[in-house]
Write a protein that holds these residues in place. Structure first.
Motif, PDB file in Angstrom:
ATOM      1  N   ASN A  29       0.822  -1.219   0.000  1.00 23.54           N
ATOM      2  CA  ASN A  29       0.000   0.000   0.000  1.00 23.54           C
ATOM      3  C   ASN A  29       0.848   1.258   0.000  1.00 23.54           C
ATOM      4  OD1 ASN A  29      -1.116  -2.272   1.653  1.00 23.54           O
ATOM      5  ND2 ASN A  29      -2.993  -1.100   1.354  1.00 23.54           N
ATOM      6  N   PHE A  30       1.985   1.254  -0.659  1.00 18.70           N
ATOM      7  CA  PHE A  30       2.894   2.384  -0.545  1.00 18.70           C
ATOM      8  C   PHE A  30       3.075   3.094  -1.879  1.00 18.70           C
ATOM      9  CE2 PHE A  30       3.832  -0.598   2.821  1.00 18.70           C
ATOM     10  CZ  PHE A  30       3.795   0.224   3.927  1.00 18.70           C
ATOM     11  N   GLU A  31       2.951   4.408  -1.808  1.00 16.63           N
ATOM     12  CA  GLU A  31       3.215   5.274  -2.951  1.00 16.63           C
ATOM     13  C   GLU A  31       4.580   5.896  -2.699  1.00 16.63           C
ATOM     14  OE1 GLU A  31       1.373   9.295  -5.029  1.00 16.63           O
ATOM     15  OE2 GLU A  31       0.180   8.159  -3.582  1.00 16.63           O
ATOM     16  N   VAL A  32       5.545   5.615  -3.571  1.00 18.87           N
ATOM     17  CA  VAL A  32       6.936   5.980  -3.310  1.00 18.87           C
ATOM     18  C   VAL A  32       7.393   7.106  -4.227  1.00 18.87           C
ATOM     19  CG1 VAL A  32       9.310   5.143  -3.123  1.00 18.87           C
ATOM     20  CG2 VAL A  32       7.401   3.588  -2.637  1.00 18.87           C
ATOM     21  N   ASP A  33       7.892   8.186  -3.626  1.00 22.67           N
ATOM     22  CA  ASP A  33       8.595   9.238  -4.362  1.00 22.67           C
ATOM     23  C   ASP A  33      10.088   8.993  -4.197  1.00 22.67           C
ATOM     24  OD1 ASP A  33       6.364  10.520  -5.249  1.00 22.67           O
ATOM     25  OD2 ASP A  33       6.457  12.186  -3.827  1.00 22.67           O
ATOM     26  N   HIS A  34      10.805   8.901  -5.321  1.00 25.10           N
ATOM     27  CA  HIS A  34      12.238   8.606  -5.256  1.00 25.10           C
ATOM     28  C   HIS A  34      13.055   9.804  -5.716  1.00 25.10           C
ATOM     29  CE1 HIS A  34      15.935   6.794  -7.323  1.00 25.10           C
ATOM     30  NE2 HIS A  34      16.187   6.819  -6.028  1.00 25.10           N
ATOM     31  N   VAL A  35      14.099  10.134  -4.966  1.00 24.56           N
ATOM     32  CA  VAL A  35      15.061  11.170  -5.353  1.00 24.56           C
ATOM     33  C   VAL A  35      16.454  10.590  -5.189  1.00 24.56           C
ATOM     34  CG1 VAL A  35      13.588  13.136  -4.778  1.00 24.56           C
ATOM     35  CG2 VAL A  35      15.018  12.128  -3.003  1.00 24.56           C
ATOM     36  N   VAL A  36      17.442  11.223  -5.845  1.00 27.43           N
ATOM     37  CA  VAL A  36      18.780  10.627  -5.884  1.00 27.43           C
ATOM     38  C   VAL A  36      19.821  11.364  -5.041  1.00 27.43           C
ATOM     39  CG1 VAL A  36      18.409   9.572  -8.149  1.00 27.43           C
ATOM     40  CG2 VAL A  36      19.362  11.889  -8.009  1.00 27.43           C
ATOM     41  N   ASP A  37      19.441  12.442  -4.359  1.00 29.78           N
ATOM     42  CA  ASP A  37      20.399  13.106  -3.479  1.00 29.78           C
ATOM     43  C   ASP A  37      19.671  13.794  -2.331  1.00 29.78           C
ATOM     44  OD1 ASP A  37      19.953  16.050  -4.060  1.00 29.78           O
ATOM     45  OD2 ASP A  37      20.482  15.382  -6.072  1.00 29.78           O
ATOM     46  N   GLY A  38      20.425  14.159  -1.319  1.00 32.95           N
ATOM     47  CA  GLY A  38      19.841  14.739  -0.120  1.00 32.95           C
ATOM     48  C   GLY A  38      19.188  16.088  -0.339  1.00 32.95           C
ATOM     49  N   MET A  39      19.739  16.891  -1.227  1.00 32.07           N
ATOM     50  CA  MET A  39      19.163  18.199  -1.487  1.00 32.07           C
ATOM     51  C   MET A  39      17.778  18.071  -2.135  1.00 32.07           C
ATOM     52  SD  MET A  39      19.677  21.404  -0.994  1.00 32.07           S
ATOM     53  CE  MET A  39      21.462  21.580  -0.787  1.00 32.07           C
ATOM     54  N   ALA A  40      17.670  17.168  -3.097  1.00 30.67           N
ATOM     55  CA  ALA A  40      16.372  16.932  -3.735  1.00 30.67           C
ATOM     56  C   ALA A  40      15.368  16.396  -2.720  1.00 30.67           C
ATOM     57  CB  ALA A  40      16.529  15.944  -4.893  1.00 30.67           C
ATOM     58  N   ALA A  41      15.846  15.569  -1.796  1.00 33.68           N
ATOM     59  CA  ALA A  41      14.971  15.050  -0.745  1.00 33.68           C
ATOM     60  C   ALA A  41      14.470  16.175   0.148  1.00 33.68           C
ATOM     61  CB  ALA A  41      15.710  14.006   0.086  1.00 33.68           C
ATOM     62  N   GLU A  42      15.364  17.091   0.511  1.00 29.68           N
ATOM     63  CA  GLU A  42      14.975  18.211   1.369  1.00 29.68           C
ATOM     64  C   GLU A  42      13.914  19.076   0.686  1.00 29.68           C
ATOM     65  OE1 GLU A  42      16.971  21.716   4.125  1.00 29.68           O
ATOM     66  OE2 GLU A  42      18.094  20.947   2.408  1.00 29.68           O
ATOM     67  N   LEU A  43      14.080  19.316  -0.604  1.00 28.62           N
ATOM     68  CA  LEU A  43      13.097  20.110  -1.347  1.00 28.62           C
ATOM     69  C   LEU A  43      11.729  19.435  -1.355  1.00 28.62           C
ATOM     70  CD1 LEU A  43      15.278  21.305  -4.379  1.00 28.62           C
ATOM     71  CD2 LEU A  43      14.411  22.709  -2.491  1.00 28.62           C
ATOM     72  N   LYS A  44      11.721  18.115  -1.557  1.00 31.45           N
ATOM     73  CA  LYS A  44      10.466  17.369  -1.528  1.00 31.45           C
ATOM     74  C   LYS A  44       9.798  17.494  -0.164  1.00 31.45           C
ATOM     75  CE  LYS A  44       9.590  14.838  -5.341  1.00 31.45           C
ATOM     76  NZ  LYS A  44       8.261  14.793  -5.989  1.00 31.45           N
ATOM     77  N   LEU A  45      10.622  17.401   0.888  1.00 34.43           N
ATOM     78  CA  LEU A  45      10.089  17.433   2.254  1.00 34.43           C
ATOM     79  C   LEU A  45       9.553  18.810   2.629  1.00 34.43           C
ATOM     80  CD1 LEU A  45      12.831  15.256   3.965  1.00 34.43           C
ATOM     81  CD2 LEU A  45      10.455  14.615   3.601  1.00 34.43           C
ATOM     82  N   ARG A  46       9.970  19.833   1.910  1.00 32.01           N
ATOM     83  CA  ARG A  46       9.434  21.185   2.140  1.00 32.01           C
ATOM     84  C   ARG A  46       8.071  21.374   1.486  1.00 32.01           C
ATOM     85  NH1 ARG A  46      13.038  24.531   4.436  1.00 32.01           N
ATOM     86  NH2 ARG A  46      15.248  24.004   4.279  1.00 32.01           N
ATOM     87  N   LYS A  47       7.792  20.559   0.450  1.00 28.32           N
ATOM     88  CA  LYS A  47       6.594  20.776  -0.357  1.00 28.32           C
ATOM     89  C   LYS A  47       5.485  19.757  -0.113  1.00 28.32           C
ATOM     90  CE  LYS A  47       9.212  22.837  -4.179  1.00 28.32           C
ATOM     91  NZ  LYS A  47       9.611  22.680  -5.608  1.00 28.32           N
ATOM     92  N   GLU A  48       5.853  18.535   0.288  1.00 27.93           N
ATOM     93  CA  GLU A  48       4.859  17.472   0.402  1.00 27.93           C
ATOM     94  C   GLU A  48       4.982  16.758   1.737  1.00 27.93           C
ATOM     95  OE1 GLU A  48       4.210  14.953  -3.067  1.00 27.93           O
ATOM     96  OE2 GLU A  48       5.640  16.180  -4.185  1.00 27.93           O
ATOM     97  N   ARG A  49       3.845  16.334   2.255  1.00 28.54           N
ATOM     98  CA  ARG A  49       3.830  15.605   3.521  1.00 28.54           C
ATOM     99  C   ARG A  49       3.921  14.099   3.246  1.00 28.54           C
ATOM    100  NH1 ARG A  49       2.268  17.509   8.323  1.00 28.54           N
ATOM    101  NH2 ARG A  49       1.121  19.236   7.359  1.00 28.54           N
ATOM    102  N   TYR A  50       4.756  13.423   4.013  1.00 30.57           N
ATOM    103  CA  TYR A  50       4.952  11.984   3.847  1.00 30.57           C
ATOM    104  C   TYR A  50       4.610  11.244   5.135  1.00 30.57           C
ATOM    105  CZ  TYR A  50       7.290  13.104  -0.523  1.00 30.57           C
ATOM    106  OH  TYR A  50       7.556  13.563  -1.787  1.00 30.57           O
ATOM    107  N   ASP A  51       4.290   9.953   4.970  1.00 28.11           N
ATOM    108  CA  ASP A  51       4.041   9.102   6.136  1.00 28.11           C
ATOM    109  C   ASP A  51       5.333   8.501   6.672  1.00 28.11           C
ATOM    110  OD1 ASP A  51       1.053   9.102   6.199  1.00 28.11           O
ATOM    111  OD2 ASP A  51       1.319   8.250   4.199  1.00 28.11           O
TER     112      ASP A  51
END
Length: 223
Positions: A29-51
């Motif tokens: 039951n998992f919807e996965v967003d994948h990024v390849v570096d920490g900076m891209a991950a930080e940007l995602k975490l600023r814009k979208e809420r994750y479980d």
């Protein structure tokens, strides 16, 4: 009626390894967003809420440890797991001070153990963890006196797309009798698929175009 899903951010610079884990988690039951570096991950975490957040420790630009200690406010309560090699374990334990860090997993790891960790941390009831591979997808022609010809969708269309399913339905139904209308009977397992309602809408649009009929002439029967 779509089944509950859980959104995961997965930061991993090894794309072949990432693909295997993404494929595995999306079986459930998992919807996965994948990024390849920490900076891209930080940007995602600023814009979208994750479980849940999964971070590889050694990533370009911003390491997993550094990111774990500066998770943006939008995800300040989201649990984090670090993936790390055995020779990095001590560094991870010493350097990671985030209260959100719920553990680390040594690479190479068993995906089942990571799944168990996520389920345990999020306290997901066993009834909500659906393995889509246990519900193989198939179609069969059917008939109802009140509706005429139709097709039954059985199981979960994991890794299927609307175009392929529409082709299979067209092959099963072939030529329609007059009046040109039919029904699609959708089993409960179909809705285990992420965005199942979107897929169903796309199916109807494609089939209406194929048979040159109105979308209203395709009746959906759901449980």
């Amino acid at each position: 009626m779509a089944h509950s899903t859980f959104k995961v951010l997965f930061a991993e610079d090894n794309e072949s390894s990432a693909e295997l884990l993404i494929h595995f988690l999306e079986r459930f039951n998992f919807e996965v967003d994948h990024v390849v570096d920490g900076m891209a991950a930080e940007l995602k975490l600023r814009k979208e809420r994750y479980d849940f957040i999964i971070l590889d420790n050694l990533m370009p630009v911003l390491s997993g440890i550094r990111l774990a200690n500066k998770i943006p406010d939008l995800n300040k309560n989201t649990p984090v797991v670090l993936l790390t090699a055995s020779n990095e374990k001590e560094d991870v334990v010493n350097a990671a001070h985030s209260k959100q860090l719920v553990g680390y997993i040594l690479k190479p790891f068993d995906p089942d153990k990571l799944l168990q960790k996520i389920v345990s941390v999020l306290r997901i009831p066993e009834s909500l963890i659906i393995d889509k591979k246990k519900f193989p997808f198939s179609l069969e022609r059917t008939q109802r006196d009140s509706y005429g010809p139709g097709v039954k969708l059985i199981g979960c269309p994991f890794q299927k797309n609307a175009e392929k399913i529409a082709q299979e339905i067209s092959f099963i139904l072939k030529e329609l009798p007059n009046p040109r209308k039919f029904f699609i009977e959708v089993g409960e397992e179909f809705y285990y698929m992420k965005r199942s309602n979107e897929m169903l809408a796309s199916l109807i649009t494609r089939l209406a175009s194929k048979y040159e009929i109105k979308e209203e002439d395709i009746l959906i029967l759901s449980p």
